[in-house]
Design a protein around this motif. Structure first.
Motif, short mmCIF file in Angstrom:
data_model
loop_
_atom_site.label_atom_id
_atom_site.label_comp_id
_atom_site.label_asym_id
_atom_site.label_seq_id
_atom_site.Cartn_x
_atom_site.Cartn_y
_atom_site.Cartn_z
N VAL A 22 0.83 -1.20 0.00
CA VAL A 22 0.00 0.00 0.00
C VAL A 22 0.86 1.25 0.00
N VAL A 23 0.53 2.23 -0.85
CA VAL A 23 1.12 3.56 -0.77
C VAL A 23 0.18 4.41 0.08
N VAL A 24 0.71 4.99 1.16
CA VAL A 24 -0.16 5.66 2.13
C VAL A 24 0.36 7.03 2.48
N PHE A 25 -0.55 7.97 2.66
CA PHE A 25 -0.24 9.27 3.22
C PHE A 25 -1.02 9.41 4.52
N ILE A 26 -0.32 9.64 5.64
CA ILE A 26 -1.02 9.80 6.92
C ILE A 26 -1.31 11.28 7.14
N VAL A 27 -2.57 11.60 7.39
CA VAL A 27 -2.99 12.97 7.61
C VAL A 27 -3.54 13.11 9.02
N THR A 28 -3.02 14.05 9.78
CA THR A 28 -3.52 14.31 11.12
C THR A 28 -4.68 15.28 11.06
N PHE A 29 -5.83 14.86 11.55
CA PHE A 29 -7.02 15.70 11.53
C PHE A 29 -6.84 16.91 12.45
N GLN A 30 -7.15 18.11 11.91
CA GLN A 30 -6.97 19.32 12.70
C GLN A 30 -8.23 20.20 12.65
N ASN A 31 -9.37 19.57 12.85
CA ASN A 31 -10.65 20.30 12.87
C ASN A 31 -10.91 21.06 11.57
N SER A 32 -10.33 20.57 10.47
CA SER A 32 -10.59 21.22 9.19
C SER A 32 -11.94 20.82 8.63
N VAL A 33 -12.48 19.71 9.16
CA VAL A 33 -13.79 19.23 8.71
C VAL A 33 -14.81 19.49 9.81
N GLN A 34 -15.85 20.23 9.47
CA GLN A 34 -16.93 20.47 10.42
C GLN A 34 -17.90 19.29 10.34
N ALA A 35 -17.93 18.47 11.37
CA ALA A 35 -18.77 17.27 11.33
C ALA A 35 -19.36 17.03 12.71
N ASP A 36 -20.57 16.46 12.71
CA ASP A 36 -21.25 16.19 13.98
C ASP A 36 -20.81 14.88 14.61
N VAL A 38 -17.96 11.16 14.11
CA VAL A 38 -16.83 10.51 13.44
C VAL A 38 -17.30 9.92 12.11
N ILE A 39 -18.52 9.38 12.09
CA ILE A 39 -19.04 8.82 10.84
C ILE A 39 -19.15 9.91 9.77
N ASP A 40 -19.57 11.12 10.18
CA ASP A 40 -19.66 12.23 9.22
C ASP A 40 -18.27 12.61 8.71
N GLU A 41 -17.28 12.58 9.59
CA GLU A 41 -15.89 12.86 9.15
C GLU A 41 -15.47 11.86 8.08
N ALA A 42 -15.69 10.58 8.36
CA ALA A 42 -15.31 9.54 7.41
C ALA A 42 -16.04 9.72 6.09
N ARG A 43 -17.34 10.04 6.19
CA ARG A 43 -18.15 10.24 4.98
C ARG A 43 -17.59 11.40 4.15
N ILE A 319 -3.97 8.16 4.63
CA ILE A 319 -4.56 7.86 5.94
C ILE A 319 -4.97 9.16 6.62
N PHE A 320 -6.24 9.24 6.98
CA PHE A 320 -6.79 10.40 7.67
C PHE A 320 -7.01 10.06 9.14
N GLY A 321 -6.49 10.91 10.02
CA GLY A 321 -6.73 10.74 11.43
C GLY A 321 -8.09 11.31 11.82
N LEU A 322 -8.92 10.54 12.48
CA LEU A 322 -10.25 10.98 12.91
C LEU A 322 -10.20 11.45 14.36
N THR A 323 -11.19 12.21 14.77
CA THR A 323 -11.16 12.87 16.08
C THR A 323 -11.23 11.91 17.26
N ASP A 324 -11.69 10.68 17.04
CA ASP A 324 -11.76 9.73 18.15
C ASP A 324 -10.49 8.90 18.27
#
Length: 530
Positions: A22-36, A38-43, A319-324
């Motif tokens: 797998v070629v992967v980029f890990i991204v640390t979530f920094q509240n750039s996504v306004q979501a109610d 974790v499922i909304d973040e993933a969506r 790879i996206f880091g989620l808030t949980d």
């Protein structure tokens, strides 16, 4: 760690990694996504970053796991925090356990190898041991992932193992520790070939490669073998950095985003490139970062490839880091060779196909030979494979470990492109040589007798033209019994039965129906061998 042009595409801080297959980029979530939730973040990430538009069936799924399942993508996954850490550690060859490599067998798991200075070695566990159970849990019938999960554990904890060794059972208590295995190792083969094995493209692999390369260069090798078999990937930046040793500062990968835009990224400028012949070893598990490196080297014709077609992994994951604290790994881009050749589901094909991993390294060793004499080519053969000439040292080919590889080369190269070395140069290999490969190996064929369809308790009777003195029978090194298929030398005793006759008596049973060769050295001249 910034990664070339990739960092410009996101406003997040990240590390770029390439996992196994797998070629992967890990991204640390920094509240750039306004979501109610974790499922909304993933969506949000799936809808906006997946490599292709996704259907409502995916986006309307009730759970993250179900969304991932609906993508029907083997490379997209949902990780817990611990799973993500294990994922990263695997790239750097780090683990917390006892330090063994295992293989599933009928009775449990076989210890294939014990890592030097590991807890397992200190406890007395040996290669060949079979682990029957761990902390009372039978390992019989488990796959390797399940079995290893019971053996591994947190640092400082212990595991109680029941081990079978030579039909006896022993109890071991082994403390688990963090173990880090170098991703790069090297050595000189046959006195002239530098061999470098890269098991993963980890965080320090480029540094280790540079150090190993410098060390081997000091030994002035004639050629290099780079082993990428079973290397499933690592940091993409490492692959691009190592590529600079072969191709220089040139485009080493072409990336296509979801909009179809393509960008080419450069290999690192190393100041110089390897200027000796290079062979790359690949197999069906050579993937991702290994394919990035291989594709670049092959596009620029900087190495000859031996082995089998690579895995064919030409899509990149982020790879996206989620808030949980969990992580979402999504396929977000495609990548191609620097010349735009497709890798996904195609892979990189070898120049000389050798599907057997046990054979491919030995084949590469033989192809790395070189006759240093200008005109006298005796003791060598020349084979032209896919437009490249290789000079094979017959002394190396004769030994047990290379005999089968030599046979494979002779049987899989166009006969018209194989030449015999003489003291006056090269001549076409006679047609009859291809019927009995050992004729290539021994110029003294007239005193070499092949015995076919042997029984397992065969005794070879050698009759000479004159009587033998007792000194002729004291030195077994004047005779050889050779398995014509494998090159294995057979141990034997000499027994005199007449003034001009001897028996060569194998110490162990022969293989029924196998062909064996009897060779006599020096001034001894046989009349017959039966």
């Amino acid at each position: 760690m910034k990664e070339g042009g990739y960092v410009k595409k996101f406003r997040f801080g990240f590390r770029c990694i390439l996992a196994i297959f797998v070629v992967v980029f890990i991204v640390t979530f920094q509240n750039s996504v306004q979501a109610d939730s974790v499922i909304d973040e993933a969506r949000y990430y799936i809808e906006n970053y997946y490599v292709e538009p996704v259907s409502d069936n995916v986006l309307n799924a009730a759970t993250i796991q179900e969304m991932i399942k609906q993508l029907n993508d083997p490379y997209s996954e949902y990780f817990s925090k611990q799973e993500q850490q294990d994922f990263v550690d695997s790239i750097d060859n780090k683990m917390c356990g006892i330090g063994v490599y295992i293989q599933v067998v009928k009775d449990g798991v076989l210890v294939n190898n014990v890592i030097s200075l590991s807890p397992a070695e200190k406890a007395g566990i040996k290669s060949g041991d079979i682990i029957l159970s761990a902390d009372g849990k039978s390992l019989v019938g488990l796959d390797s992932t399940e079995a290893s999960s019971y053996i591994k554990g947190s640092e400082g904890t212990s595991v109680k193992l029941v081990i079978k060794r030579n039909d006896k059972e022993f109890d071991f208590t082994v403390e688990r520790k963090e173990i880090s295995v170098p991703t790069v190792t090297g050595k000189v083969l046959n006195g002239h070939t530098a061999y470098i094995d890269i098991t993963s493209f980890g965080e320090d692999t480029s540094k280790l490669f540079t150090e190993e390369l410098q060390n081997l260069r000091m030994q002035n090798p004639d050629s290099y073998i780079i082993d990428l078999r079973n290397n499933g990937g690592g940091y993409m930046s490492t692959a691009l950095d190592i590529a600079g040793n072969f191709v220089g500062k040139q485009p080493a990968i072409t990336v296509e985003d979801r909009s179809g835009s393509r960008v080419r990224y450069l290999a690192s400028d190393k100041g110089s490139i390897i200027d000796k012949p290079v062979i790359f070893l690949t197999n069906k598990n050579t993937a991702s970062a290994s394919e990035i490196l291989s594709a670049a080297v092959k596009d620029y014709k900087k190495a000859f490839f031996v082995g089998s077609t690579t895995y064919g992994k030409g899509v990149a994951q982020q790879i996206f880091g989620l808030t949980d604290g969990s992580y979402l790994k999504l396929t977000v881009e495609k990548f191609f060779s620097p010349m735009g050749n497709t890798i996904q589901k195609v892979g990189i094909s070898p120049d000389f196909k050798v599907d057997d991993d046990n054979l491919s390294l030995k084949v590469a060793e033989l192809l790395s030979g070189k006759c240093v004499k200008t005109y006298d080519k005796s003791g060598y053969i020349k084979a032209n494979i896919n437009g490249t000439d290789f000079e094979i040292n017959l002394n190396t080919a004769k030994d047990d470990s290379h005999w089968t590889a030599f046979k494979y080369i002779i049987e899989n190269v166009d006969k018209s492109k194989i030449y015999i070395g003489t003291d006056k140069g090269w001549i076409k290999a006679p047609e009859e040589y291809f019927n009995n490969v050992y004729q290539f190996l021994y110029s003294d064929y007239k005193i070499l007798t092949a015995s076919n369809n042997n029984e397992k308790n065969k005794v070879f009777t050698v009759t000479f033209n004159k009587n033998l003195d007792s000194d002729s029978l004291k030195d077994n090194s004047k005779f050889e019994i050779i398995d014509a298929n494998t090159g294995e030398r057979v141990a034997f005793d000499i027994k005199k039965i007449a003034g001009n006759k001897i028996n060569l008596v194998p110490k162990n049973n022969l293989q029924s129906g196998e062909t064996y060769l009897v060779r006599i050295f020096g001034t001894l001249r046989p009349f017959s061998v039966k």
